[in-house]
Design an enzyme around this catalytic site. Structure first.
Site, short mmCIF file in Angstrom:
data_model
loop_
_atom_site.label_atom_id
_atom_site.label_comp_id
_atom_site.label_asym_id
_atom_site.label_seq_id
_atom_site.Cartn_x
_atom_site.Cartn_y
_atom_site.Cartn_z
N THR A 22 0.82 -1.21 0.00
CA THR A 22 0.00 0.00 0.00
C THR A 22 0.85 1.26 0.00
O THR A 22 0.60 2.21 -0.76
CB THR A 22 -0.92 0.00 1.23
OG1 THR A 22 -1.74 -1.18 1.22
CG2 THR A 22 -1.81 1.24 1.23
N VAL A 23 1.89 1.30 0.87
CA VAL A 23 2.74 2.48 0.96
C VAL A 23 3.50 2.68 -0.35
O VAL A 23 3.60 3.79 -0.87
CB VAL A 23 3.72 2.35 2.14
CG1 VAL A 23 4.70 3.53 2.15
CG2 VAL A 23 2.96 2.29 3.46
N PRO A 43 8.35 -9.55 -3.96
CA PRO A 43 7.85 -10.92 -4.15
C PRO A 43 6.38 -10.93 -4.55
O PRO A 43 5.94 -11.80 -5.32
CB PRO A 43 8.05 -11.57 -2.78
CG PRO A 43 9.05 -10.72 -2.08
CD PRO A 43 8.84 -9.33 -2.58
N ASP A 44 5.59 -9.99 -4.02
CA ASP A 44 4.16 -9.89 -4.32
C ASP A 44 3.84 -8.44 -4.64
O ASP A 44 4.57 -7.52 -4.28
CB ASP A 44 3.31 -10.36 -3.14
CG ASP A 44 3.62 -11.80 -2.73
OD1 ASP A 44 3.32 -12.70 -3.53
OD2 ASP A 44 4.18 -11.98 -1.63
N PRO A 225 6.71 47.97 15.26
CA PRO A 225 7.73 48.21 16.29
C PRO A 225 8.79 47.13 16.42
O PRO A 225 9.74 47.31 17.16
CB PRO A 225 6.90 48.32 17.58
CG PRO A 225 5.69 47.49 17.31
CD PRO A 225 5.39 47.65 15.85
N ASP A 248 15.85 50.90 7.85
CA ASP A 248 16.51 51.67 8.90
C ASP A 248 16.85 50.78 10.09
O ASP A 248 16.55 49.59 10.10
CB ASP A 248 15.67 52.89 9.31
CG ASP A 248 14.32 52.51 9.90
OD1 ASP A 248 14.23 51.50 10.62
OD2 ASP A 248 13.33 53.25 9.65
N LYS A 270 19.34 55.72 10.65
CA LYS A 270 19.70 56.99 11.27
C LYS A 270 19.45 56.89 12.76
O LYS A 270 18.48 56.26 13.20
CB LYS A 270 18.87 58.14 10.70
CG LYS A 270 19.07 58.38 9.21
CD LYS A 270 18.39 59.63 8.75
CE LYS A 270 16.89 59.53 8.78
NZ LYS A 270 16.35 58.61 7.79
N ASP A 303 5.40 53.37 11.87
CA ASP A 303 4.55 53.83 10.77
C ASP A 303 5.28 54.92 9.99
O ASP A 303 5.90 55.81 10.59
CB ASP A 303 3.24 54.39 11.33
CG ASP A 303 2.29 54.87 10.25
OD1 ASP A 303 1.42 54.08 9.86
OD2 ASP A 303 2.44 56.02 9.78
N THR A 331 2.33 51.84 14.90
CA THR A 331 3.32 52.75 15.43
C THR A 331 3.84 52.26 16.78
O THR A 331 3.16 51.51 17.48
CB THR A 331 2.74 54.17 15.55
OG1 THR A 331 3.78 55.07 15.90
CG2 THR A 331 1.65 54.23 16.60
N MET A 383 11.75 58.89 20.77
CA MET A 383 13.15 59.33 20.69
C MET A 383 13.50 60.27 21.84
O MET A 383 14.17 61.29 21.66
CB MET A 383 13.42 60.02 19.33
CG MET A 383 13.14 59.11 18.14
SD MET A 383 13.07 59.99 16.56
CE MET A 383 11.49 60.85 16.71
N ALA A 412 10.49 47.67 22.51
CA ALA A 412 9.10 47.25 22.57
C ALA A 412 8.79 46.15 21.57
O ALA A 412 9.21 46.19 20.42
CB ALA A 412 8.18 48.45 22.32
#
Length: 464
Positions: A22-23, A43-44, A225, A248, A270, A303, A331, A383, A412
């Site tokens: 089967t596999v 064999p089979d 963030p 950035d 920056k 953002d 943001t 900032m 954050a």
């Protein structure tokens, strides 16, 4: 990454399949669909496999496996109930330099079968590197629900017109941009609904419009963030389509990893008193890259339009009629507050919130302090780490209570997020002692008092 995904051309190639149960039948179906000529040894043989060989022209040799069965094969698959036989097939194939797969035995394999989403000629393979086949099948089902069968028709449409487009657009980058626009626009929609003649006419009209062929596009994309899970679907889609990415210092490494592997990555970060690339040069670079036919993503932390200087960057693009889009991002104020368990507004504590830059263009802190005195308003300073002592002093001097709660959120939404809590009066001493590093965000107001009860539910960040 342990396994490298590859696509093998097995059309007409001989493949030895040891086992016929089967596999083995499941593997045989997959190989037959790829055009392989199956040499089955067992064999089979299961009735279903006999029928498959009849339909596809394969052969069954009845008997036990021997090394000579691998002669002339392109690869081998072992799917017998005998671990000894499977191991022998693996050793023999490896000695011959043949790729070999032993079902349910990753250690004996030099390749594994992924779960496949078949939208021929579009093929999507999903693999768990042999760790969890069930999970791979689950992911395949999810992808199948997102990729309609008509995408195979779209792939054939593109294949049929590749030479036409290559003749009209010889340069690689503009041609790739053209195809990306086709695949995401009205032409592809026509193909998906079966109107291929109309789609081809639209494509040829577009090729004839030579003025539009060689101008790229610019996308100002908010990366949020830091946590990649906070990016929008549109942001991820555009990032993965970009030829060039300008990013950035606030953009996290996991987000950069989402970009296309062959995209050109340009760092334009920056920070205070240290601009790797001046803003005017960034504006000019965006313009030049787009005019050269590139699809350009300007990736910004947070953002683009909230202290991101996005307005300055699109001014020059608009003046030169270069197409652009702005994709908003979460943001830093929203991300930091949520992950720290601090609501920026609250019926009992704050009816408004104000976002303030922690330093002006000239580096000064010449802010409208008189307007910041209301105890019912939350203040969020971006900032502001370097200027924090002056921020606290000025707020007290202009009417804010010295015991007004303050939180400083460091990195954050990252795994290493840290929250320092205090008051306007003692926060400078806390910062001096704890030495946080940018990026940070400062939240001022009575809403900070709610953190003790809400922090565990905000974003999973442990209270500091």
């Amino acid at each position: 990454m342990r396994y490298l995904p590859v696509c093998l051309d097995l059309h007409g190639a001989r493949v030895t399949l040891v086992g016929a149960g089967t596999v083995a039948t499941r593997k045989a179906r997959l190989l037959a669909r790829a055009g392989a000529q199956l040499q089955v040894v067992a064999p089979d043989i299961a009735p279903g496999l006999t029928q498959l060989l009849t339909e596809h022209g394969g052969h069954w040799r009845e008997g036990e496996y021997r090394d000579a069965d691998l002669e002339g094969s392109a690869l081998a698959v072992a799917a017998t109930p005998s671990s000894a036989v499977n191991a022998q097939v693996s050793r023999d194939a490896t000695a011959r330099g043949l790729p070999v797969n032993v079902v349910d035995s990753p250690d004996l394999c030099t390749f594994i079968f992924p779960s496949i989403v078949d939208r021929d000629p579009l093929i999507i393979a999903v693999s768990s590197s042999g760790q969890s086949p069930v999970l791979a099948r689950l992911m395949r089902r999810k992808i199948e629900s997102l990729v309609p069968a008509a995408y195979g028709r779209l792939a054939r449409f593109a294949g049929r017109l590749r030479d036409t487009v290559k003749t009209a657009i010889p340069a690689d980058t503009p041609r790739r941009l053209f195809w990306e626009q086709v695949m995401e626009g009205a032409i592809a929609e026509q193909v998906l609904v079966g109107r291929e003649e109309r789609a081809q006419a639209m494509l040829e009209e577009r090729l004839a419009d030579t003025e539009r062929l060689y101008t790229g596009e610019v996308y100002l994309v908010g990366a949020g963030p830091g946590d990649p899970d906070l990016m929008t679907f549109k942001a991820v889609r555009l990032l993965q389509s970009a030829d060039v990415v300008l990013y950035d210092r606030l953009v996290s490494e996991p987000i950069l990893e989402m970009a296309r592997r062959d995209a050109k990555m340009i760092y334009v970060g920056k920070q205070r008193d240290d601009h790797a690339v001046p803003q005017e040069q960034i504006n000019q670079l965006l313009l030049e890259l787009a005019l050269a036919g590139n699809r350009v993503v300007r990736l910004k932390g947070g953002d683009p339009f909230i202290f991101g200087r996005g307005g300055e960057e699109i001014d020059q693009l608009a003046a030169h009629q270069v197409p652009f889009q702005v994709v908003p991002g979460i943001t830093a104020a929203s991300g930091a507050a949520c992950y720290a368990g601090i609501p920026l507004t609250h019926r009992d504590h704050a009816q408004s919130v104000r976002f303030v830059t922690g330093h002006r263009r000239d580096g000064s802190l010449d802010l409208p302090w008189e307007s910041f005195r209301s105890s019912n308003e939350t203040l969020v300073f971006y900032m502001g780490l370097v200027g924090l002592p002056e921020i606290c002093a000025q707020l007290i001097a202009h009417g804010r209570r010295p015991e007004t709660p303050v939180a400083l959120v460091e990195r954050a939404t990252f795994a290493e997020q840290r929250v320092l809590a205090g008051t306007l009066q003692d926060m400078p001493a806390i910062v001096e002692r704890e030495q946080p590093r940018a990026p940070t965000l400062i939240i001022v107001g009575d809403v900070v008092k709610l953190r003790d009860s809400l922090a565990w539910f905000g974003g999973g960040a442990e209270p500091a």
